[in-house]
Motif scaffolding. Structure first.
Motif, PDB file in Angstrom:
ATOM      1  N   HIS A  51      64.951 -10.346  76.108  1.00 24.16           N
ATOM      2  CA  HIS A  51      64.177  -9.164  76.490  1.00 24.16           C
ATOM      3  C   HIS A  51      64.948  -8.345  77.531  1.00 24.16           C
ATOM      4  O   HIS A  51      65.020  -7.115  77.431  1.00 24.16           O
ATOM      5  CB  HIS A  51      62.822  -9.555  77.083  1.00 24.16           C
ATOM      6  N   LEU A  52      65.513  -9.032  78.502  1.00 19.72           N
ATOM      7  CA  LEU A  52      66.267  -8.362  79.560  1.00 19.72           C
ATOM      8  C   LEU A  52      67.430  -7.564  78.983  1.00 19.72           C
ATOM      9  O   LEU A  52      67.638  -6.399  79.335  1.00 19.72           O
ATOM     10  CB  LEU A  52      66.773  -9.412  80.554  1.00 19.72           C
ATOM     11  N   LYS A  53      68.169  -8.173  78.065  1.00 19.17           N
ATOM     12  CA  LYS A  53      69.302  -7.483  77.444  1.00 19.17           C
ATOM     13  C   LYS A  53      68.847  -6.253  76.665  1.00 19.17           C
ATOM     14  O   LYS A  53      69.501  -5.210  76.699  1.00 19.17           O
ATOM     15  CB  LYS A  53      70.071  -8.432  76.527  1.00 19.17           C
ATOM     16  N   ALA A  54      67.729  -6.358  75.973  1.00 19.19           N
ATOM     17  CA  ALA A  54      67.230  -5.225  75.183  1.00 19.19           C
ATOM     18  C   ALA A  54      66.917  -4.031  76.082  1.00 19.19           C
ATOM     19  O   ALA A  54      67.262  -2.894  75.753  1.00 19.19           O
ATOM     20  CB  ALA A  54      65.985  -5.639  74.400  1.00 19.19           C
ATOM     21  N   PHE A  55      66.290  -4.278  77.230  1.00 20.42           N
ATOM     22  CA  PHE A  55      65.977  -3.190  78.148  1.00 20.42           C
ATOM     23  C   PHE A  55      67.237  -2.680  78.834  1.00 20.42           C
ATOM     24  O   PHE A  55      67.394  -1.484  79.053  1.00 20.42           O
ATOM     25  CB  PHE A  55      64.949  -3.630  79.191  1.00 20.42           C
ATOM     26  N   PHE A  56      68.125  -3.586  79.178  1.00 18.95           N
ATOM     27  CA  PHE A  56      69.348  -3.218  79.877  1.00 18.95           C
ATOM     28  C   PHE A  56      70.205  -2.295  79.015  1.00 18.95           C
ATOM     29  O   PHE A  56      70.859  -1.387  79.534  1.00 18.95           O
ATOM     30  CB  PHE A  56      70.132  -4.484  80.248  1.00 18.95           C
ATOM     31  N   ASP A  57      70.198  -2.518  77.723  1.00 24.17           N
ATOM     32  CA  ASP A  57      70.988  -1.689  76.803  1.00 24.17           C
ATOM     33  C   ASP A  57      70.600  -0.216  76.861  1.00 24.17           C
ATOM     34  O   ASP A  57      71.414   0.653  76.554  1.00 24.17           O
ATOM     35  CB  ASP A  57      70.833  -2.182  75.357  1.00 24.17           C
ATOM     36  N   HIS A  58      69.359   0.082  77.225  1.00 20.83           N
ATOM     37  CA  HIS A  58      68.871   1.460  77.256  1.00 20.83           C
ATOM     38  C   HIS A  58      68.843   2.055  78.657  1.00 20.83           C
ATOM     39  O   HIS A  58      68.594   3.241  78.817  1.00 20.83           O
ATOM     40  CB  HIS A  58      67.468   1.541  76.641  1.00 20.83           C
ATOM     41  N   TYR A  59      69.105   1.227  79.658  1.00 22.03           N
ATOM     42  CA  TYR A  59      69.019   1.694  81.041  1.00 22.03           C
ATOM     43  C   TYR A  59      70.304   2.402  81.447  1.00 22.03           C
ATOM     44  O   TYR A  59      71.394   1.897  81.228  1.00 22.03           O
ATOM     45  CB  TYR A  59      68.738   0.514  81.978  1.00 22.03           C
ATOM     46  N   LYS A  60      70.176   3.580  82.043  1.00 15.34           N
ATOM     47  CA  LYS A  60      71.332   4.400  82.414  1.00 15.34           C
ATOM     48  C   LYS A  60      71.706   4.290  83.892  1.00 15.34           C
ATOM     49  O   LYS A  60      72.750   4.777  84.299  1.00 15.34           O
ATOM     50  CB  LYS A  60      71.063   5.881  82.097  1.00 15.34           C
ATOM     51  N   GLY A  61      70.847   3.689  84.708  1.00 16.78           N
ATOM     52  CA  GLY A  61      71.131   3.562  86.139  1.00 16.78           C
ATOM     53  C   GLY A  61      72.279   2.599  86.395  1.00 16.78           C
ATOM     54  O   GLY A  61      72.627   1.787  85.550  1.00 16.78           O
ATOM     55  N   GLY A  62      72.860   2.681  87.585  1.00 15.88           N
ATOM     56  CA  GLY A  62      74.008   1.854  87.899  1.00 15.88           C
ATOM     57  C   GLY A  62      73.779   0.841  88.995  1.00 15.88           C
ATOM     58  O   GLY A  62      74.670   0.052  89.308  1.00 15.88           O
ATOM     59  N   GLU A  63      72.583   0.819  89.588  1.00 12.38           N
ATOM     60  CA  GLU A  63      72.369  -0.063  90.733  1.00 12.38           C
ATOM     61  C   GLU A  63      72.368  -1.552  90.399  1.00 12.38           C
ATOM     62  O   GLU A  63      72.546  -2.386  91.267  1.00 12.38           O
ATOM     63  CB  GLU A  63      71.090   0.304  91.503  1.00 12.38           C
ATOM     64  N   PHE A  64      72.184  -1.908  89.127  1.00 12.69           N
ATOM     65  CA  PHE A  64      72.199  -3.316  88.729  1.00 12.69           C
ATOM     66  C   PHE A  64      73.613  -3.816  88.449  1.00 12.69           C
ATOM     67  O   PHE A  64      73.836  -5.009  88.350  1.00 12.69           O
ATOM     68  CB  PHE A  64      71.344  -3.551  87.476  1.00 12.69           C
ATOM     69  N   GLY A  65      74.561  -2.897  88.283  1.00  6.88           N
ATOM     70  CA  GLY A  65      75.901  -3.298  87.862  1.00  6.88           C
ATOM     71  C   GLY A  65      75.869  -3.654  86.388  1.00  6.88           C
ATOM     72  O   GLY A  65      75.004  -3.207  85.641  1.00  6.88           O
TER      73      GLY A  65
END
Length: 165
Positions: A51-65
């Motif tokens: 689930h985390l990877k699926a959301f991360f794939d669409h996230y454009k922010g950079g604060e998570f690295g």
């Protein structure tokens, strides 16, 4: 009056929620010595990673690295749900208790996401949260099914067979 979230804000909240769940399940698996409970926690942690990877794939922010770096970060021990659940896990945690804790965690996520979804105005952002809720409800159903099995409960599909007249 609802609060308007951007798609990126919604994804950020979903990413944090999934990371918190993954961290809890991983830590719980490492703490308990009960083999079946470890397997339950490991399975659920792996589900959260997906689930985390699926959301991360669409996230454009950079604060998570990058995702590997973010997933390797230590758990957010200030998260009240994480803290409460960790207090309930120990070396002797049996599978039944592991499942009960997992049920509590999944229900908490559903409640959190439902509350957020209720306040979202943008239909695209609302759809993100509704997707998360549906995925978490599937997760909850899987845990409930295993819990019934562990408790030697009759599966709902077999209930008619066992009902006495």
């Amino acid at each position: 009056m609802g609060r308007e979230y951007s798609i990126q804000e919604a994804l950020k909240l979903a990413i944090k929620g999934e990371k918190d769940s993954m961290d809890f399940y991983r830590k719980a698996a490492s703490v308990t010595k009960n083999e079946r409970a470890q397997k339950v926690f490991d399975l659920l942690a792996n589900e959260e990673v997906g689930h985390l990877k699926a959301f991360f794939d669409h996230y454009k922010g950079g604060e998570f690295g990058d995702i590997a770096t973010y997933m390797a970060q230590p758990p957010d021990t200030k998260n009240p749900t994480y803290t409460a659940l960790m207090k309930a896990v120990n070396e002797e945690t049996p599978e039944q208790q592991a499942l009960e804790l997992a049920l509590k965690e999944e229900k908490s996520c559903i409640d959190q996401y439902t509350g957020l979804a209720r306040d979202i105005i943008d239909p695209l952002v609302k759809a993100i949260f509704e997707r998360v809720i549906k995925e978490t409800e599937k997760h909850l159903a899987m845990i409930e099914e295993e819990y019934r099995h562990v408790m030697t409960m009759v599966h709902e599909s077999d209930q008619d067979i066992y009902v006495r007249e």
